[in-house]
Design a protein around this motif. Structure first.
Motif, short mmCIF file in Angstrom:
data_model
loop_
_atom_site.label_atom_id
_atom_site.label_comp_id
_atom_site.label_asym_id
_atom_site.label_seq_id
_atom_site.Cartn_x
_atom_site.Cartn_y
_atom_site.Cartn_z
N SER A 236 52.66 131.26 36.45
CA SER A 236 51.50 130.70 35.97
C SER A 236 50.72 131.62 35.85
O SER A 236 49.62 131.61 34.85
CB SER A 236 51.29 129.75 36.98
N ILE A 277 47.67 123.90 24.06
CA ILE A 277 46.89 124.77 24.81
C ILE A 277 45.52 124.15 24.62
O ILE A 277 45.09 123.73 23.58
CB ILE A 277 46.85 126.21 24.17
N TYR A 364 44.25 127.03 29.28
CA TYR A 364 45.60 126.95 29.79
C TYR A 364 46.67 126.04 28.86
O TYR A 364 46.33 125.54 28.20
CB TYR A 364 45.56 126.21 31.12
N ILE A 365 47.84 126.35 29.19
CA ILE A 365 48.93 125.59 28.73
C ILE A 365 49.35 124.43 29.52
O ILE A 365 49.35 124.46 30.76
CB ILE A 365 50.25 126.58 28.63
N PHE A 441 51.58 123.39 38.00
CA PHE A 441 50.33 123.86 37.33
C PHE A 441 49.52 124.74 38.26
O PHE A 441 49.24 124.31 39.54
CB PHE A 441 49.64 122.80 36.81
N GLY A 460 48.23 127.60 33.86
CA GLY A 460 49.25 126.67 33.37
C GLY A 460 50.76 126.71 34.17
O GLY A 460 50.57 127.16 35.56
#
Length: 474
Positions: A236, A277, A364-365, A441, A460
């Motif tokens: 992450s 994203i 973030y993804i 996450f 992410g």
């Protein structure tokens, strides 16, 4: 304060400016630096100041002062600056429309850092510093930087927006090194909160110190990686760094319009359909979250990449207006209806001394549905990259990132640790190579430099990339 700033805004218009905005900031800060058990510096103080920005004859003028008595002169200087520079600009500045707002934003900290005495703060971090240094004899150094900032800021503009907004940041960075023989390792932890001092009360110095020290010891014992192109799983922390450094900066509209690799890709698919994203200024506990940016635009959740397609950018009001003119040239006809070039609440100034720039917030993804074991199971040989050490990305999409904790993956299982790993490649090609996205996450807090410093988060889930160039050296 409202009446004073409105008076200055009106004065700027009387001098001939088409648009005027005034910002005022009051901040109470504590900053210190600890190095190898010694407190090297401490700064505490209250600071206030004003920023005046005007748009006159299609050009910006900016001035900043500390004293109320200097505000009228500063406004005059800003207008003069704009008029002088207007003679040399190629394209007049226009601003996109923004909602007129009048609001008061109050923050309620879990523990106000102002209520924690400096001696207690120093004691907590000195204990952490000592714990790391004494954990193992191979650990040679530990430095800690700490800052907390509380206060408020005002924003008033000539369109009628008036905002008073509380400010609260608590941040720390811990950096340690180790050496055994000719082998050297370094490791860092960065912590941050916009909720108050509570997160430092919740996590003991020993917990943070042990995590940092154990990483160092593993890296000292680790071997160097094989060079080449391999499947990798990004943890992450590395996923967030990639989303921020390699992709996020490309999607800041000022850099996009200036020639980032995304300029010719707007509205097109550049990545795996598994990749979405966001840059989000609203996420709970995000270190880059706030209600209004430094142009008075409400923060929002902005989708940049959706199922692999470039569908948005990060805007201030100036570049939003520019993009609205360029949309027909830069976005495929079939995608124009889906492409939104309105201001996104990304205009941020480090403080009253600086004009706002387009900056990321929390990038973030989004997670999907793979658990961690499933991400590993199809890899015969590759790497799991846990946390980043630093790196750089360029407007042409190339990037290089150093990794401070990594492991081999052998036959679908975690293997031995490796040290001094780096990854490099092209952002768009790497995004196309993503073939699995995890369900867990995490966000991490940090700071971003772009001429000015901004507090941000990125993160992410773990993701799997089919092929990525991996290198390393002793």
């Amino acid at each position: 304060m409202k009446d004073l700033l409105m008076e200055i805004v009106n004065y700027g218009q009387d001098l001939g400016a088409e648009f005027v905005e005034a910002r005022e900031q009051d901040s109470d800060a504590t900053v210190f630096h600890i190095e190898d058990g010694r407190v090297e510096s401490i700064k505490q103080g209250i600071e206030s100041g004003f920023a005046i920005r005007v748009l006159a004859r299609g050009s910006w003028g900016f001035a900043t002062v500390n004293a109320q008595s200097e505000l009228r002169e500063a406004t005059e200087n800003a207008v003069k600056m704009a008029i002088i520079t207007s003679r040399r600009i190629r394209e007049p500045v226009n601003l996109s429309e923004s909602e007129v707002v009048e609001d008061r934003v109050i923050l309620k900290p879990d523990i106000n850092p102002k209520d924690i005495h400096i001696e207690e703060k120093l004691k907590l971090f000195s204990r952490l510093n000592d714990y790391v240094l004494n954990y193992d004899k191979i650990i040679r150094s530990c430095t800690i930087d700490y800052a907390d900032i509380t206060g408020k800021k005002w924003y008033v503009n000539s369109e009628g927006t008036v905002i008073e907004q509380d400010v609260l940041y608590v941040w720390s960075r811990i950096f340690a090194t180790a050496r055994k023989g000719e082998v050297f390792a370094s490791n860092r932890e960065e912590l941050g909160s916009t909720k108050g001092f509570g997160f430092l009360k919740e996590t003991s110095a020993e917990t943070i110190g042990e995590r940092l020290a154990e990483r160092l010891i593993k890296q000292i014992k680790a071997k160097t990686p094989k060079g080449g192109s391999f499947p990798v799983v990004l943890g992450s922390d590395v996923t967030g760094t990639f989303a921020h450094e390699a992709f996020g900066h490309l999607a800041e509209a000022d850099l996009t319009i200036s020639g980032s690799v995304l300029a010719k890709k707007l509205g097109t698919r550049i990545a795996s359909p598994l990749v979405t994203i966001y840059d989000d200024g609203t996420i709970e506990r995000g270190f880059g979250s706030f209600k209004y940016d430094d142009e008075g635009v409400k923060s929002q959740k902005t989708v940049l990449l959706k199922d692999g397609y470039v569908v948005g950018l990060m805007y201030d009001r100036e570049h939003s207006a520019k993009m609205q003119k360029l949309e027909n040239l830069m976005v495929p006809t079939e995608m124009i209806a889906q492409f939104n070039a309105k201001p996104t609440g990304n205009a941020r100034a480090e403080d009253f001394r600086s004009p706002p720039l387009i900056r990321m917030r929390n990038t973030y993804i989004i997670p999907r549905d793979y658990n961690f074991e499933e991400l590993l199971e199809d890899i015969n040989f590759g790497y799991y990259l846990v946390s980043f050490r630093g790196g750089q990305a360029n407007l042409d999409g190339t990037f290089q990132v150093g990794i401070q904790e990594a492991y081999e993956v052998v036959n679908g299982e975690l293997g031995e640790p490796v040290r001094n790993v780096s990854i490099s490649g092209n952002t768009l090609e790497t995004l196309r190579q993503v073939d699995a996205v995890g369900k867990d996450f995490e966000l991490r807090s940090g700071r971003c430099g772009k001429g000015q410093v901004a507090y941000v988060s990125d993160g992410g889930p773990p993701i799997r990339v089919r092929n990525l160039i991996v290198g390393g050296a002793d």
